[in-house]
Structure formats: C-alpha cells, structure tokens
Write an enzyme that holds these catalytic residues in place. Structure first.
Site, PDB file in Angstrom:
ATOM      1  N   ARG A 124     -17.310 -12.104 -10.491  1.00  0.00           N
ATOM      2  CA  ARG A 124     -17.605 -11.177  -9.397  1.00  0.00           C
ATOM      3  C   ARG A 124     -17.401 -11.801  -8.013  1.00  0.00           C
ATOM      4  O   ARG A 124     -17.977 -11.342  -7.028  1.00  0.00           O
ATOM      5  CB  ARG A 124     -19.022 -10.600  -9.522  1.00  0.00           C
ATOM      6  CG  ARG A 124     -19.226  -9.767 -10.784  1.00  0.00           C
ATOM      7  CD  ARG A 124     -20.540  -9.006 -10.736  1.00  0.00           C
ATOM      8  NE  ARG A 124     -20.699  -8.195 -11.928  1.00  0.00           N
ATOM      9  CZ  ARG A 124     -21.336  -8.613 -13.030  1.00  0.00           C
ATOM     10  NH1 ARG A 124     -21.864  -9.839 -13.058  1.00  0.00           N
ATOM     11  NH2 ARG A 124     -21.443  -7.826 -14.074  1.00  0.00           N
ATOM     12  N   LYS A 146      -6.408  -8.991   2.032  1.00  0.00           N
ATOM     13  CA  LYS A 146      -5.821  -8.055   1.074  1.00  0.00           C
ATOM     14  C   LYS A 146      -5.224  -8.839  -0.099  1.00  0.00           C
ATOM     15  O   LYS A 146      -4.384  -9.728   0.106  1.00  0.00           O
ATOM     16  CB  LYS A 146      -4.730  -7.213   1.733  1.00  0.00           C
ATOM     17  CG  LYS A 146      -5.252  -6.079   2.578  1.00  0.00           C
ATOM     18  CD  LYS A 146      -4.117  -5.175   3.020  1.00  0.00           C
ATOM     19  CE  LYS A 146      -4.625  -3.966   3.764  1.00  0.00           C
ATOM     20  NZ  LYS A 146      -3.532  -3.039   4.174  1.00  0.00           N
ATOM     21  N   GLU A 188       8.019 -10.086  10.196  1.00  0.00           N
ATOM     22  CA  GLU A 188       6.595  -9.823  10.426  1.00  0.00           C
ATOM     23  C   GLU A 188       6.154 -10.331  11.800  1.00  0.00           C
ATOM     24  O   GLU A 188       5.245  -9.776  12.417  1.00  0.00           O
ATOM     25  CB  GLU A 188       5.755 -10.465   9.327  1.00  0.00           C
ATOM     26  CG  GLU A 188       6.002  -9.897   7.930  1.00  0.00           C
ATOM     27  CD  GLU A 188       5.338  -8.539   7.707  1.00  0.00           C
ATOM     28  OE1 GLU A 188       4.645  -8.046   8.618  1.00  0.00           O
ATOM     29  OE2 GLU A 188       5.520  -7.958   6.622  1.00  0.00           O
ATOM     30  N   LYS A 230      -3.249 -10.489  14.396  1.00  0.00           N
ATOM     31  CA  LYS A 230      -3.773  -9.939  13.146  1.00  0.00           C
ATOM     32  C   LYS A 230      -5.276 -10.146  13.051  1.00  0.00           C
ATOM     33  O   LYS A 230      -6.000  -9.268  12.578  1.00  0.00           O
ATOM     34  CB  LYS A 230      -3.073 -10.574  11.942  1.00  0.00           C
ATOM     35  CG  LYS A 230      -3.557  -9.954  10.630  1.00  0.00           C
ATOM     36  CD  LYS A 230      -2.659 -10.206   9.456  1.00  0.00           C
ATOM     37  CE  LYS A 230      -3.092  -9.370   8.266  1.00  0.00           C
ATOM     38  NZ  LYS A 230      -2.229  -9.580   7.079  1.00  0.00           N
ATOM     39  N   GLU A 240      -9.614  -1.211   6.604  1.00  0.00           N
ATOM     40  CA  GLU A 240      -8.662  -0.155   6.922  1.00  0.00           C
ATOM     41  C   GLU A 240      -9.306   1.228   6.807  1.00  0.00           C
ATOM     42  O   GLU A 240      -8.773   2.147   6.186  1.00  0.00           O
ATOM     43  CB  GLU A 240      -7.438  -0.242   5.990  1.00  0.00           C
ATOM     44  CG  GLU A 240      -6.165   0.349   6.584  1.00  0.00           C
ATOM     45  CD  GLU A 240      -4.930  -0.009   5.798  1.00  0.00           C
ATOM     46  OE1 GLU A 240      -4.355  -1.069   6.083  1.00  0.00           O
ATOM     47  OE2 GLU A 240      -4.561   0.758   4.886  1.00  0.00           O
ATOM     48  N   ARG A 245      -6.417  -1.009  11.482  1.00  0.00           N
ATOM     49  CA  ARG A 245      -5.690  -1.977  10.661  1.00  0.00           C
ATOM     50  C   ARG A 245      -4.393  -1.390  10.112  1.00  0.00           C
ATOM     51  O   ARG A 245      -3.442  -2.129   9.820  1.00  0.00           O
ATOM     52  CB  ARG A 245      -6.575  -2.480   9.513  1.00  0.00           C
ATOM     53  CG  ARG A 245      -5.873  -3.543   8.677  1.00  0.00           C
ATOM     54  CD  ARG A 245      -6.795  -4.319   7.787  1.00  0.00           C
ATOM     55  NE  ARG A 245      -6.047  -5.311   7.022  1.00  0.00           N
ATOM     56  CZ  ARG A 245      -6.590  -6.310   6.350  1.00  0.00           C
ATOM     57  NH1 ARG A 245      -7.905  -6.468   6.326  1.00  0.00           N
ATOM     58  NH2 ARG A 245      -5.834  -7.168   5.692  1.00  0.00           N
ATOM     59  N   ASN A 249       0.860  -1.916   9.192  1.00  0.00           N
ATOM     60  CA  ASN A 249       1.833  -1.412   8.220  1.00  0.00           C
ATOM     61  C   ASN A 249       3.096  -0.866   8.874  1.00  0.00           C
ATOM     62  O   ASN A 249       3.903  -0.207   8.206  1.00  0.00           O
ATOM     63  CB  ASN A 249       1.194  -0.321   7.354  1.00  0.00           C
ATOM     64  CG  ASN A 249       0.122  -0.865   6.441  1.00  0.00           C
ATOM     65  OD1 ASN A 249       0.271  -1.942   5.867  1.00  0.00           O
ATOM     66  ND2 ASN A 249      -0.977  -0.134   6.316  1.00  0.00           N
ATOM     67  N   HIS A 252       6.383  -0.495   6.995  1.00  0.00           N
ATOM     68  CA  HIS A 252       6.145  -0.696   5.569  1.00  0.00           C
ATOM     69  C   HIS A 252       6.341   0.564   4.729  1.00  0.00           C
ATOM     70  O   HIS A 252       6.721   0.468   3.556  1.00  0.00           O
ATOM     71  CB  HIS A 252       4.738  -1.255   5.343  1.00  0.00           C
ATOM     72  CG  HIS A 252       4.609  -2.705   5.699  1.00  0.00           C
ATOM     73  ND1 HIS A 252       4.801  -3.170   6.986  1.00  0.00           N
ATOM     74  CD2 HIS A 252       4.308  -3.789   4.943  1.00  0.00           C
ATOM     75  CE1 HIS A 252       4.620  -4.486   7.000  1.00  0.00           C
ATOM     76  NE2 HIS A 252       4.324  -4.881   5.787  1.00  0.00           N
ATOM     77  N   HIS A 256       8.763  -0.088   1.895  1.00  0.00           N
ATOM     78  CA  HIS A 256       8.379  -0.083   0.475  1.00  0.00           C
ATOM     79  C   HIS A 256       9.264   0.866  -0.335  1.00  0.00           C
ATOM     80  O   HIS A 256       9.577   0.588  -1.498  1.00  0.00           O
ATOM     81  CB  HIS A 256       6.917   0.322   0.329  1.00  0.00           C
ATOM     82  CG  HIS A 256       5.961  -0.779   0.677  1.00  0.00           C
ATOM     83  ND1 HIS A 256       4.626  -0.558   0.935  1.00  0.00           N
ATOM     84  CD2 HIS A 256       6.137  -2.110   0.815  1.00  0.00           C
ATOM     85  CE1 HIS A 256       4.031  -1.712   1.205  1.00  0.00           C
ATOM     86  NE2 HIS A 256       4.935  -2.664   1.151  1.00  0.00           N
ATOM     87  N   HIS A 270      11.117  -8.541   0.882  1.00  0.00           N
ATOM     88  CA  HIS A 270      10.087  -7.730   1.532  1.00  0.00           C
ATOM     89  C   HIS A 270      10.243  -7.728   3.051  1.00  0.00           C
ATOM     90  O   HIS A 270      10.206  -6.665   3.696  1.00  0.00           O
ATOM     91  CB  HIS A 270       8.693  -8.243   1.150  1.00  0.00           C
ATOM     92  CG  HIS A 270       7.582  -7.553   1.882  1.00  0.00           C
ATOM     93  ND1 HIS A 270       7.243  -6.235   1.648  1.00  0.00           N
ATOM     94  CD2 HIS A 270       6.750  -7.992   2.876  1.00  0.00           C
ATOM     95  CE1 HIS A 270       6.249  -5.894   2.454  1.00  0.00           C
ATOM     96  NE2 HIS A 270       5.933  -6.933   3.200  1.00  0.00           N
TER      97      HIS A 270
END
Length: 372
Positions: A124, A146, A188, A230, A240, A245, A249, A252, A256, A270
């Site tokens: 956990r 993330k 980025e 960031k 988010e 936040r 993206n 993206h 994607h 990417h």
C-alpha cells in the site's frame, strides 16, 4: 548545483540538479539508504541504462558501505505491462522491501513510471527515488507523481499518483543520450515555454541549439526552468482536479493519437509525438480564431528547427482524421461524449477548451494529413 522544491502538503520533496551527481550518489541519497543497513538496495533499470551506469552506481554505493541489487527490464514501452509489474513486485517482496524503504528508478520515463507504480501498490505504498537519465524524464515524467503502466486499451490507463521522495538529476548522463532521444526530450522543454512562459520560449529560440548540443550552462538552465515550471503547477493542482495541471498535457491529445496510430513504436517517439501535437494544437487554435497564424507559424518553426517533426503528412500514415479521433476517445481525459483540448491563445497562453467538437477535429486532421 540547483535544488527545486516541490511543495506538496505532507509529500514535499526536492529535485537536485548537479553535474557529477551519479558518482556521489551515496551522499546525495543518504537519507533514503539508511533503512537498508546491510541489505542490498533495490535498483530498477533497463538493459541499456544498466550497461552504461551500473558500475558507477555500484562503485558509489560500495564506497559508502552499501550494495545494489538490480531488476533489469527491456528498453521501451513493453516494460510498462502487467506481466513486468508482477515480476517487479514479486522481486521486491522477495527482497523484503518494507514501507520504510526506498526503491531507486534509474532510467527514462518507462522505468520511472513502472517503478513508481510498483511502489504505489507495494504494501500500500513504499518510497522511491527517481534518477532520470533522459532529458524527457528529467524535465517531465520524474516530477509530479504520475505513475502508470500500459494496457491493450491504451497508454498509461492503469496507474496512481505516487510522489517520489526525491529526484536526483545528473545532466552529464545526457552526454550518452542518442541525439534523437535528446530532441524528443527537448519537445517537453519547449512545451513549458508554449504553455505559460513566453519569455522562456524566446530564450529557447535563441539558445535551443546550445541546449541540444549539451552546452552545460544552457542545458542546466533549460532543465531547471522546466522543472520549476512543473513544480509550480503540480503544487497548485497535484491530482489534476482543478484543470491547472492539465496544462501540462499541451500537445498530448493529438500526440497520443499519433502514437497509437503508429503502434507506440520507434516510428514516432513520445516526445516527437508531443512536438507534432503542439503544432497541431496551435494550428487548430488558429482554425478556431483564438491564436494568430504568425504565432502558430513561429511555434512550428522552432519545433522544426530543433529537428522535431512539424508536419503530420510527413509520417506517411494511411488513415484519415476520423481514425485519429477514434484513438482520442480512449484518452483518460474523456468525459461522457466530450474531450477537453489544450489549445492556445498565443505563445505562453495555453488554456483548456471544453467545447471542441470531435467531428471538427477530424475534418481539421484530414486537412493536415493532406497538407503539401
């Protein structure tokens, strides 16, 4: 040396940027090594990174009375899978890793995502330390918490928010990074200028070639400025939930979809997809009358000058806009029948648009796919 604080209540941590840090790893990571005593410290790396840096890590740890135990994965997105996650967590349990211990992720974004997610579910939640070795990971994926793996349904759809206890960055490791990977990471860096810092974007216009050439001062400035940007956004909207936040993206959603159509392969990295996605976001913003054509052209010109793709037609994909939009329907941000889009009102002025019609996006992409 630069230290950037990521200010999160109860989960704050520092990002340390220092040339030569890898050879002084035991000192820089000392707070996260104490719990191991005589036990080996778990490190996760891909084969390429292990070949390049394992001996240096082993030497640094040995000098301080520690040793490393290595979990090695294949390079590439295939490592972010259920099967590899299962093997990694079983290995950590076999090592007797406790919730007080820290697992070290040495590598690019794939290794960081996999390790972070394993640590999020390990008993956990146990600690982990990011040691990113690609520019993309240094300025983006290693900071913010993330973590995820991929599934047949799409990329990063199974994951958790799990912040690292520290991020340790040695810019010198980028000297071994292939030029294509360096450019992909640089996309980025450009993103931070385009989404909210016109002054930084202007600096990149003038100094981007030095960053890509790994000139120490320029490179360190670009990394530190990107991480600081960031860190501010993550501190304001860690999970988010407010939309702040989501600005990270930019590029993206389009990117994607392009990655999915090219099979998440080396055909389109990417960072390359994000670069092209930012060009498309800018041009779509022009289509909606929200960004000047001059700013969109300026954005595309800087991306192209960096050696990154700026024209979707050049990919030679045999598909139409509707097929790319179908890929977008699997986006994590999809809400009911709508998909929020990151668009721009100008350079340094990204915003979330919630009124985008996917049929219009498909028509726009048809035009771009046939652009001469």
């Amino acid at each position: 040396m630069a230290v950037i604080h990521v200010a999160l209540a109860g989960r704050a941590y520092d990002v340390t940027i220092e040339a030569g840090l890898l050879d002084d790893l035991a000192n820089r990571a000392e707070p996260f090594l104490r719990s191991f005593g005589g036990r080996a410290v778990p490190f996760v790396a891909d084969k390429s990174t292990h070949t390049l840096y394992a001996s240096r890590v082993d030497a640094a740890l040995s000098a301080a009375g520690h040793s490393a135990d290595w979990f090695i994965v294949e390079p590439g997105e295939s490592a972010k899978s259920w099967s590899v996650l299962e093997r990694l967590t079983d290995w950590l349990l076999t090592l007797g890793v406790t919730r007080s211990d820290h697992v070290f992720a040495l590598g690019g974004g794939v290794v960081g995502d996999l390790t972070g997610f394993a640590c999020a579910v390990m008993k956990r939640g146990c600690g982990f330390v990011q040691i990113p070795t690609t520019l993309l990971a240094q300025v983006d994926s290693s900071v913010g918490g993330k973590t995820a793996i991929n599934t047949k349904a799409g990329k990063n759809l199974i994951g958790a928010f799990h912040q690292p206890s520290a991020v340790l960055i040695d810019p010198l490791v980028l000297n071994t990074l292939p030029d294509r990977e360096m450019r992909a990471g640089y996309a980025e860096v450009l993103k931070y200028g385009l989404l909210g810092d016109a002054e930084f974007f202007e600096w990149l216009e003038a100094n981007g070639a030095d960053v890509l050439a790994r000139e120490p001062a320029a490179l360190s400035h670009a990394i530190a400025t990107s991480i600081a940007a960031k860190a501010r956004i993550v501190a304001e909207d860690e999970r988010e939930t407010t939309g702040v936040r989501a600005l990270l993206n930019l590029g993206h959603t389009f990117g994607h979809a392009l990655e999915a159509e090219t099979g998440f392969s080396d055909r389109l990295l990417h960072g390359e997809a994000v670069a092209l996605g930012m060009v498309l976001a800018a041009r779509y913003s022009v289509r909606r009358g929200e960004m000047s054509a001059a700013d969109a052209q300026r954005s595309a010109a800087v991306i192209a000058a960096s050696g990154l793709p700026s024209e979707i037609a050049a990919l030679g994909m045999e598909c139409g806009g509707a097929r790319l939009v179908d890929h977008m329907r699997h986006d994590k941000k999809m809400e009911a029948d709508t998909l929020p889009f990151l668009l721009m009102k100008g350079i340094g002025a990204a915003y979330m648009a919630r009124d985008v019609e996917l049929a219009d996006v498909a028509e726009f992409l048809d035009t771009e796919l046939n652009r001469a």
